[in-house]
Design an enzyme around this catalytic site. Structure first.
Site, PDB file in Angstrom:
ATOM      1  CD  GLU A 263      36.084  54.102  55.222  1.00  0.00           C
ATOM      2  OE1 GLU A 263      36.351  53.177  56.018  1.00  0.00           O
ATOM      3  OE2 GLU A 263      36.342  55.296  55.462  1.00  0.00           O
ATOM      4  CD  GLU A 319      45.146  57.137  54.222  1.00  0.00           C
ATOM      5  OE1 GLU A 319      44.852  58.205  54.772  1.00  0.00           O
ATOM      6  OE2 GLU A 319      44.295  56.291  53.882  1.00  0.00           O
ATOM      7  CE  LYS A 322      42.934  55.645  58.825  1.00  0.00           C
ATOM      8  NZ  LYS A 322      41.881  54.660  58.516  1.00  0.00           N
ATOM      9  CD  GLU A 328      42.434  51.470  61.252  1.00  0.00           C
ATOM     10  OE1 GLU A 328      42.213  52.502  60.596  1.00  0.00           O
ATOM     11  OE2 GLU A 328      41.623  50.543  61.347  1.00  0.00           O
TER      12      GLU A 328
END
Ligand SMILES: *[C@@H]1O[C@H](CO)[C@@H](O)[C@H](O)[C@H]1NC(C)=O
Ligand SMILES: *[C@@H]1O[C@H](CO)[C@@H](O)[C@H](O)[C@H]1NC(C)=O
Ligand SMILES: *[C@@H]1O[C@H](CO)[C@@H](O)[C@H](O)[C@H]1NC(C)=O
Ligand SMILES: *[C@@H]1O[C@H](CO)[C@@H](O)[C@H](O)[C@H]1NC(C)=O
Ligand SMILES: *[C@@H]1O[C@H](CO)[C@@H](O)[C@H](O)[C@H]1NC(C)=O
Ligand SMILES: *[C@@H]1O[C@H](CO)[C@@H](O)[C@H](O)[C@H]1NC(C)=O
Ligand SMILES: *[C@@H]1O[C@H](CO)[C@@H](O)[C@H](O)[C@H]1NC(C)=O
Length: 461
Positions: A263, A319, A322, A328
């Protein structure tokens, strides 16, 4: 001569293109309640020119949608299964049969990651079972005659006790002998990779005074750092972080294990109390890091110049489910409606000039002022009720002013009372790490909600 030279050149070019250059993939996280379907997602992954995709489970719908594509796939054994798999070869075999054999080779599964950032959790039982589980999964693959799938596990930078200077890179003493040494032995024996999550955003945002933003964004024109231990000169934060891990591996006697960037990325948005999370920086970082990964010949890092760094960018989507701070939920290359957050080409071939101009960054300096924590738009009322009770049960006199007769009782509505409770809670607990999140029910505002004699407690930055 001319012919031989041309032949050589064309061999070199095709070899470099196919084998030597780094391929860039994308992490496809699914922690959103508004994301496109797996088959639509696979189309979007192709449109970004991603050559690989990494998922955080072995979702059969996604693996089906990836059949007969030329996208290499990384799947993951869930953290919760590690303890059982480590002690049960039959369970490992079952897992591999239903999640790999059922799709392979039509779906080009190439990486099987056992758990995610296991060492970052406090569950020490799973630490001890991690490498045994990796060995069992590896045996199952072998038993099924599957040789193209490498087994690994992603680590975050918190596996290091020391990462600065990079030559001082050392694994944490509580895991060094207990987990890392056997893991490195396994990775070396199976010729797998050390999968690493690398986010220059985090060291920069926690120390933006000493770390220059352009150094973190791989944009530095005039900032270098020379490591006194190794004599190596660094031009960006990313290389420093990767090399710290390489030095840590060297220290344990494993200088040859390849690094795979599991990542990396930069947030395109976040909360008012966060810095540098914006579209301009996210586009800049990701475009620069993709250029680095895809350059021919490869650039590598100062400790391993010229070496390929295979990679996955985090992440496909913003997202919305999250947990944690707002950043995040803002790592996506795409919004959940499939539109690009900014232009990006994961082959690194599109020149900067062909992308649309980026919005100027607005939060590269810390926000100075007051922030309040309010009920977010569209929050589920019944969940807000529970969160209100929770917030009021914490701290000192957190909810006194919204009681009947209190200065903030009116308007007597759930959303108003909960907003007060969230602000009051957060103003007491922010210093101790409390967040304005409440499972997505809360969001920050810089507009003072106080009115009349009702004063909302805020957080002052
Ligand atoms: C692990 O095994 C135990 C005992 O067989 C079982 O009770 C438990 O549900 C299993 N855990 C998971 C996550 O499957
Ligand atoms: C091992 O896993 C298999 C398959 O899930 C299960 O049937 C068996 O009971 C497990 N063995 C033990 C000792 O838990
Ligand atoms: C090197 O790492 C050790 C801990 O492993 C730390 O105590 C020491 O201060 C570091 N050296 C430098 C120069 O930062
Ligand atoms: C790592 O693997 C290489 C190549 O297979 C081998 O030569 C080397 O001895 C291994 N290193 C260790 C420390 O086991
Ligand atoms: C580069 O940095 C040095 C030292 O900080 C400074 O003297 C010099 O003017 C800078 N050059 C440019 C082009 O910014
Ligand atoms: C709100 O949340 C509750 C419990 O968390 C759930 O049962 C309910 O269906 C949700 N309502 C809506 C409209 O989503
Ligand atoms: C609540 O008050 C006590 C006593 O004054 C104090 O020690 C404590 O830190 C307070 N708690 C919070 C969350 O402010």
């Amino acid at each position: 001569m001319g012919f031989v030279f041309l032949l050589f050149l064309s061999l070199f070019v095709s070899f470099s293109g196919a084998e030597i250059s780094g391929k860039v993939g994308v992490n496809y996280g699914q922690l959103g309640n508004n994301l496109p379907s797996p088959s639509r997602s696979v189309e979007l992954i192709k449109s970004l020119n991603a050559k690989r995709v990494k998922i955080y489970d072995a979702n059969p719908d996604i693996l089906k949608a990836l059949k007969h594509t030329d996208i290499q796939v990384s799947i993951m054994v869930p953290n919760q299964l590690i303890v059982n798999i480590s002690a049960n070869q039959t369970l490992a075999d079952d897992w591999v049969r239903s999640n790999v054999v059922a799709f392979y080779p039509d779906t080009m599964i190439r990486y099987l990651l056992v758990g995610n950032e296991i060492i970052s959790s406090t569950d020490t039982q799973t630490w001890d079972n991690l490498v045994p589980a990796m060995r069992k999964i590896s045996s199952s693959l072998k038993a099924h005659g599957i040789r193209k799938v490498k087994v690994g596990t992603p680590s975050a930078m918190d596996v290091l006790q020391s990462s600065f200077p990079p030559s001082n890179g050392t694994f944490r003493s509580d895991i060094s002998g207990r987990v890392m040494k056997p893991m490195l032995q396994f990775l070396n024996r199976t010729k797998s990779f050390f999968f690493l999550d690398v986010y220059p955003y985090f060291p920069w945002s926690s120390d933006p005074v000493n770390i220059k933003l352009d150094y973190a964004l791989l944009q530095a024109t005039n900032t270098t750092y020379t490591d006194p231990g190794s004599g190596l000169t660094y031009t960006n934060m990313f290389d420093q972080m990767v090399d710290a891990v390489i030095f840590a591996m060297n220290r344990l006697g494993y200088p040859d294990i390849r690094v795979f960037i599991a990542e990396t990325g930069w947030p395109n948005g976040g909360d008012y109390d966060q810095i540098g999370c914006n579209i301009y920086n996210a586009a800049t970082y990701n475009r620069n890091v993709v250029k680095k990964f895809t350059s021919i010949p490869p650039v590598g890092t100062p400790a391993r110049p010229g070496r390929v760094l295979p990679s996955f960018i985090f992440s496909l989507y913003n997202e919305n489910q999250k947990p944690g701070p707002g950043t995040e939920r803002h790592f996506g290359l795409l919004y959940p409606n499939a539109l690009e957050v900014y232009g990006i080409d994961l082959t690194g071939k599109t020149p900067e000039s062909e992308f649309k101009p980026l919005p100027e960054p607005t939060n590269n300096e810390p926000y100075k002022g007051k922030i309040w924590c309010m009920v977010a738009k569209g929050a589920n009322k019944s969940d807000v009720g529970s969160a209100l009770s929770y917030a009021c049960s914490q701290g000192n006199k957190t909810c006194d002013p919204i009681q009947p007769g209190g200065k903030c009782h009116k308007p007597d509505s759930l959303v108003w009372h909960a907003s007060y409770a969230f602000s009051s809670y957060w103003s007491q607990f922010k210093k101790a790490g409390g967040t304005c999140y409440f499972n997505g029910l809360a969001s920050q505002t810089i507009k003072d909600p106080s009115y009349g004699s009702c004063k909302f407690p805020g957080v002052t930055l």
